[in-house]
Scaffold this motif. Structure first.
Motif, PDB file in Angstrom:
ATOM      1  N   CYS A 203      47.019  25.564  28.632  1.00 11.17           N
ATOM      2  CA  CYS A 203      47.301  26.890  28.859  1.00 11.17           C
ATOM      3  C   CYS A 203      46.342  27.699  29.121  1.00 11.17           C
ATOM      4  CB  CYS A 203      47.871  27.308  27.335  1.00 11.17           C
ATOM      5  SG  CYS A 203      49.514  26.642  26.798  1.00 11.17           S
ATOM      6  N   GLU A 204      44.961  27.506  28.680  1.00 13.93           N
ATOM      7  CA  GLU A 204      43.756  28.370  29.017  1.00 13.93           C
ATOM      8  C   GLU A 204      43.410  28.294  30.500  1.00 13.93           C
ATOM      9  OE1 GLU A 204      40.073  30.143  29.360  1.00 13.93           O
ATOM     10  OE2 GLU A 204      41.927  30.461  28.255  1.00 13.93           O
ATOM     11  N   CYS A 205      43.858  27.042  31.013  1.00 15.88           N
ATOM     12  CA  CYS A 205      43.592  27.101  32.472  1.00 15.88           C
ATOM     13  C   CYS A 205      44.320  27.820  33.335  1.00 15.88           C
ATOM     14  CB  CYS A 205      43.496  25.453  32.618  1.00 15.88           C
ATOM     15  SG  CYS A 205      43.222  24.796  34.555  1.00 15.88           S
ATOM     16  N   ARG A 206      45.755  27.687  32.800  1.00 15.89           N
ATOM     17  CA  ARG A 206      46.694  28.745  33.494  1.00 15.89           C
ATOM     18  C   ARG A 206      46.323  30.276  33.394  1.00 15.89           C
ATOM     19  NH1 ARG A 206      52.610  30.183  31.215  1.00 15.89           N
ATOM     20  NH2 ARG A 206      50.973  31.704  29.981  1.00 15.89           N
ATOM     21  N   ASP A 207      46.399  30.427  32.108  1.00 18.45           N
ATOM     22  CA  ASP A 207      45.856  31.936  31.905  1.00 18.45           C
ATOM     23  C   ASP A 207      44.783  32.569  32.561  1.00 18.45           C
ATOM     24  OD1 ASP A 207      48.320  32.079  30.432  1.00 18.45           O
ATOM     25  OD2 ASP A 207      47.594  32.212  28.469  1.00 18.45           O
ATOM     26  N   ILE A 208      43.703  31.734  32.671  1.00 13.68           N
ATOM     27  CA  ILE A 208      42.427  32.532  33.501  1.00 13.68           C
ATOM     28  C   ILE A 208      42.762  32.398  34.916  1.00 13.68           C
ATOM     29  CG2 ILE A 208      41.371  30.100  33.645  1.00 13.68           C
ATOM     30  CD1 ILE A 208      39.757  33.708  32.769  1.00 13.68           C
ATOM     31  N   GLN A 209      43.604  31.519  35.388  1.00 13.27           N
ATOM     32  CA  GLN A 209      43.740  31.754  36.926  1.00 13.27           C
ATOM     33  C   GLN A 209      44.801  32.943  36.788  1.00 13.27           C
ATOM     34  OE1 GLN A 209      45.900  28.035  37.448  1.00 13.27           O
ATOM     35  NE2 GLN A 209      43.770  26.861  37.893  1.00 13.27           N
ATOM     36  N   ARG A 210      45.541  33.271  35.982  1.00 11.86           N
ATOM     37  CA  ARG A 210      46.435  34.374  36.041  1.00 11.86           C
ATOM     38  C   ARG A 210      45.335  35.882  35.871  1.00 11.86           C
ATOM     39  NH1 ARG A 210      51.376  35.328  32.388  1.00 11.86           N
ATOM     40  NH2 ARG A 210      50.187  34.604  30.685  1.00 11.86           N
ATOM     41  N   VAL A 211      44.478  35.754  35.151  1.00 10.71           N
ATOM     42  CA  VAL A 211      43.553  36.590  34.916  1.00 10.71           C
ATOM     43  C   VAL A 211      42.676  36.933  36.359  1.00 10.71           C
ATOM     44  CG1 VAL A 211      41.182  37.372  33.968  1.00 10.71           C
ATOM     45  CG2 VAL A 211      43.191  36.708  32.507  1.00 10.71           C
ATOM     46  N   GLU A 212      42.292  35.873  36.910  1.00 14.76           N
ATOM     47  CA  GLU A 212      41.537  35.854  38.032  1.00 14.76           C
ATOM     48  C   GLU A 212      42.399  36.503  39.295  1.00 14.76           C
ATOM     49  OE1 GLU A 212      39.758  32.774  41.544  1.00 14.76           O
ATOM     50  OE2 GLU A 212      40.475  32.013  39.742  1.00 14.76           O
ATOM     51  N   THR A 213      43.623  36.030  39.373  1.00 14.33           N
ATOM     52  CA  THR A 213      44.398  36.617  40.399  1.00 14.33           C
ATOM     53  C   THR A 213      44.711  37.984  40.109  1.00 14.33           C
ATOM     54  OG1 THR A 213      45.802  34.391  40.643  1.00 14.33           O
ATOM     55  CG2 THR A 213      46.799  36.633  41.260  1.00 14.33           C
ATOM     56  N   ALA A 214      45.092  38.437  38.916  1.00 15.99           N
ATOM     57  CA  ALA A 214      44.978  39.992  38.609  1.00 15.99           C
ATOM     58  C   ALA A 214      44.042  40.863  39.048  1.00 15.99           C
ATOM     59  CB  ALA A 214      45.747  40.018  37.031  1.00 15.99           C
ATOM     60  N   LEU A 215      42.659  40.363  38.597  1.00 14.45           N
ATOM     61  CA  LEU A 215      41.601  41.171  38.998  1.00 14.45           C
ATOM     62  C   LEU A 215      41.322  41.310  40.432  1.00 14.45           C
ATOM     63  CD1 LEU A 215      38.950  39.638  36.141  1.00 14.45           C
ATOM     64  CD2 LEU A 215      40.052  42.048  36.476  1.00 14.45           C
ATOM     65  N   LYS A 216      41.673  40.348  40.978  1.00 14.58           N
ATOM     66  CA  LYS A 216      41.488  40.320  42.587  1.00 14.58           C
ATOM     67  C   LYS A 216      42.537  41.216  43.131  1.00 14.58           C
ATOM     68  CE  LYS A 216      39.536  35.735  43.504  1.00 14.58           C
ATOM     69  NZ  LYS A 216      39.569  34.472  43.910  1.00 14.58           N
ATOM     70  N   ILE A 217      43.702  41.322  42.545  1.00 17.01           N
ATOM     71  CA  ILE A 217      44.514  42.419  42.944  1.00 17.01           C
ATOM     72  C   ILE A 217      43.982  44.048  42.685  1.00 17.01           C
ATOM     73  CG2 ILE A 217      47.087  43.201  42.712  1.00 17.01           C
ATOM     74  CD1 ILE A 217      47.677  40.473  42.528  1.00 17.01           C
ATOM     75  N   VAL A 218      43.586  44.078  41.451  1.00 12.88           N
ATOM     76  CA  VAL A 218      42.896  45.293  41.353  1.00 12.88           C
ATOM     77  C   VAL A 218      41.820  45.666  42.214  1.00 12.88           C
ATOM     78  CG1 VAL A 218      41.689  46.789  39.249  1.00 12.88           C
ATOM     79  CG2 VAL A 218      43.879  45.258  38.735  1.00 12.88           C
ATOM     80  N   LYS A 219      40.988  44.736  42.378  1.00 14.11           N
ATOM     81  CA  LYS A 219      39.725  45.132  43.140  1.00 14.11           C
ATOM     82  C   LYS A 219      40.495  45.502  44.663  1.00 14.11           C
ATOM     83  CE  LYS A 219      35.839  42.922  45.402  1.00 14.11           C
ATOM     84  NZ  LYS A 219      36.473  42.807  46.771  1.00 14.11           N
ATOM     85  N   CYS A 220      41.381  44.703  44.898  1.00 15.50           N
ATOM     86  CA  CYS A 220      41.751  45.028  46.626  1.00 15.50           C
ATOM     87  C   CYS A 220      42.436  46.360  46.571  1.00 15.50           C
ATOM     88  CB  CYS A 220      42.856  43.825  46.768  1.00 15.50           C
ATOM     89  SG  CYS A 220      43.444  43.684  48.630  1.00 15.50           S
ATOM     90  N   LEU A 221      43.384  46.821  45.496  1.00 11.12           N
ATOM     91  CA  LEU A 221      44.229  47.964  45.527  1.00 11.12           C
ATOM     92  C   LEU A 221      43.175  49.086  45.417  1.00 11.12           C
ATOM     93  CD1 LEU A 221      46.960  47.194  42.972  1.00 11.12           C
ATOM     94  CD2 LEU A 221      47.032  47.492  45.368  1.00 11.12           C
ATOM     95  N   ILE A 222      41.953  48.930  44.547  1.00 19.17           N
ATOM     96  CA  ILE A 222      41.164  49.984  44.432  1.00 19.17           C
ATOM     97  C   ILE A 222      40.181  50.303  45.840  1.00 19.17           C
ATOM     98  CG2 ILE A 222      38.871  50.781  42.978  1.00 19.17           C
ATOM     99  CD1 ILE A 222      40.395  49.847  40.507  1.00 19.17           C
TER     100      ILE A 222
END
Length: 228
Positions: A203-222
């Motif tokens: 679960c930790e492996c899955r969730d940190i991948q979700r965190v990584e994806t979300a942060l990359k999207i935020v960076k892209c948007l900003i």
């Protein structure tokens, strides 16, 4: 009034600054600014760049931890699959990449990331403290778990700092998914503990991948990048 370098207040201020820098270094925290040649520089883009980089490191180490744990302890894939449980964070949904996520405000995404990282603080502490109870656990498994815990704490502080900077202050929402897996980690049954660790690391492996994806999207948007 300009303080002399020998003034007691100057020395106190210097000690505070050094202490903060050491704290950021030891906890892998993404600070509010970058320190270059003794001066403080920073921008939202730089902070996001550092947060994304740290999430990539954690994601890579989490995958390595899961792979190594699976290789050492999984005797029967069928048995493991039968005992898989839902992740304690399954109720916390992050928008999936696509048109939906592009319409989500960056602050909303960052707050979801903060909730997800908050939800893993307690489990990761118990993971590190209880892993040595497993039979013949490898030192590399223990060291990876410790690194993930430390870097996740640093990433959480970094995300909080980014939210504060974007909102000029923020009241943290303490409503994040709770974890109730301690009894399984401390069970007298080796099999029960094994399944609990397997589920937790997966679960930790899955969730940190979700965190990584979300942060990359935020960076892209900003950053107003074209190919988000």
């Amino acid at each position: 009034m300009q303080l002399s370098v020998t003034h007691p207040c100057y020395r106190t201020l210097l000690l505070l600054l050094v202490s903060n820098l050491l704290l950021w270094e030891n906890e892998a925290v993404v600070p509010l600014c970058l320190v270059r040649n003794g001066l403080c520089f920073g921008s939202l883009e730089e902070m996001l760049e550092r947060a994304v980089g740290l999430s990539e490191e954690i994601s890579k180490q989490a995958f390595q931890l899961f792979t190594e744990f699976d290789s050492q302890y999984t005797q029967s894939q069928q048995l493991i699959n039968k005992n898989l449980k839902k992740c304690h964070t399954s109720s916390l949904e992050l928008p999936k990449p696509g048109s939906q996520v592009m319409q989500t405000h960056p602050i909303t995404l960052l707050k979801l990331v903060r909730k997800l990282l908050n939800a893993w603080e307690v489990p990761l502490n118990h993971l590190v403290n209880n892993l040595p109870s497993l039979q013949n656990v490898r030192p590399t498994i223990l060291s990876k778990a410790r690194e993930i815990k430390a870097k996740s704490a640093g990433l959480l502080e970094g995300v909080k700092s980014i939210i504060i900077q974007m909102q000029n202050g923020d009241t943290e929402d303490q409503n994040y998914p709770g974890w109730s897996g301690l009894a399984s980690l401390q069970s007298e049954s080796e099999d029960v503990r094994l399944f609990a660790y397997y589920n937790m690391i997966r679960c930790e492996c899955r969730d940190i991948q979700r965190v990584e994806t979300a942060l990359k999207i935020v960076k892209c948007l900003i950053s107003n990048e074209k190919n988000c």
